[in-house]
Design a protein around this motif. Structure first.
Motif, mmCIF file in Angstrom:
data_model
loop_
_atom_site.group_PDB
_atom_site.id
_atom_site.type_symbol
_atom_site.label_atom_id
_atom_site.label_comp_id
_atom_site.label_asym_id
_atom_site.label_seq_id
_atom_site.Cartn_x
_atom_site.Cartn_y
_atom_site.Cartn_z
ATOM 1 N N SER A 44 0.847 -1.193 0.000
ATOM 2 C CA SER A 44 0.000 0.000 0.000
ATOM 3 C C SER A 44 0.881 1.240 0.000
ATOM 4 O O SER A 44 1.995 1.223 0.521
ATOM 5 C CB SER A 44 -0.931 0.014 1.214
ATOM 6 N N GLU B 78 0.340 3.877 1.671
ATOM 7 C CA GLU B 78 0.434 4.333 3.059
ATOM 8 C C GLU B 78 1.634 3.718 3.779
ATOM 9 O O GLU B 78 2.249 4.335 4.636
ATOM 10 C CB GLU B 78 -0.855 3.990 3.802
ATOM 11 N N ASN B 79 1.956 2.477 3.434
ATOM 12 C CA ASN B 79 3.083 1.780 4.061
ATOM 13 C C ASN B 79 4.375 1.916 3.267
ATOM 14 O O ASN B 79 5.334 1.190 3.531
ATOM 15 C CB ASN B 79 2.737 0.301 4.256
ATOM 16 N N LYS C 37 -9.216 5.716 -1.887
ATOM 17 C CA LYS C 37 -9.249 7.178 -2.056
ATOM 18 C C LYS C 37 -10.233 7.464 -3.171
ATOM 19 O O LYS C 37 -10.059 7.003 -4.304
ATOM 20 C CB LYS C 37 -7.877 7.754 -2.423
#
Length: 120
Positions: free
Chosen positions: A58, A60-61, A89
């Motif tokens: 992801s 985010e990671n 999103k």
């Protein structure tokens, strides 16, 4: 193949069967299985594969975000949802176009973008 150019991409997938079904339904990717724990995909713009593992990628990671291009962003959005993808999103504008991001059944995040303006 081009010398020292990106040639292939691989992702972990905890549910290879569900991941294959999702990408086939949403984007018409084609899969070739190599045993039970690996499947390769084509017809995706860049060839790659999914290997059996309890990992996921992801943005985010800090994982690389693979972004697909669409001529019709809303239609692609609906196809992702109909195939069982989860929108991470919602559609948003950015310099040069609009895009959305989604999570496929094994938890990997992808994006879809378009140059088009929003439909009025």
């Amino acid at each position: 193949m081009e010398h020292e150019k990106i040639n292939y991409v691989e992702y972990a997938a905890h549910d290879i069967k569900a991941t294959k079904q999702f990408f086939t339904k949403a984007f018409n990717w084609v899969f070739t299985d190599f045993g039970e724990s690996y499947t390769a995909f084509t017809n995706a713009g860049l060839n790659g594969g999914f290997y059996q593992a309890d990992k996921k990628s992801s943005a985010e990671n800090g994982g690389a975000l693979i972004v697909l291009y669409s001529y019709d962003l809303e239609k692609s959005y609906q196809k992702v949802k109909a195939a069982g993808g989860k929108i991470s999103k919602e559609i948003f504008p950015f310099p040069g176009g609009r895009r959305f991001q989604f999570i496929e059944p094994s938890g990997n995040e992808f994006g879809v973008w378009s140059k088009e303006e929003a439909a009025s």
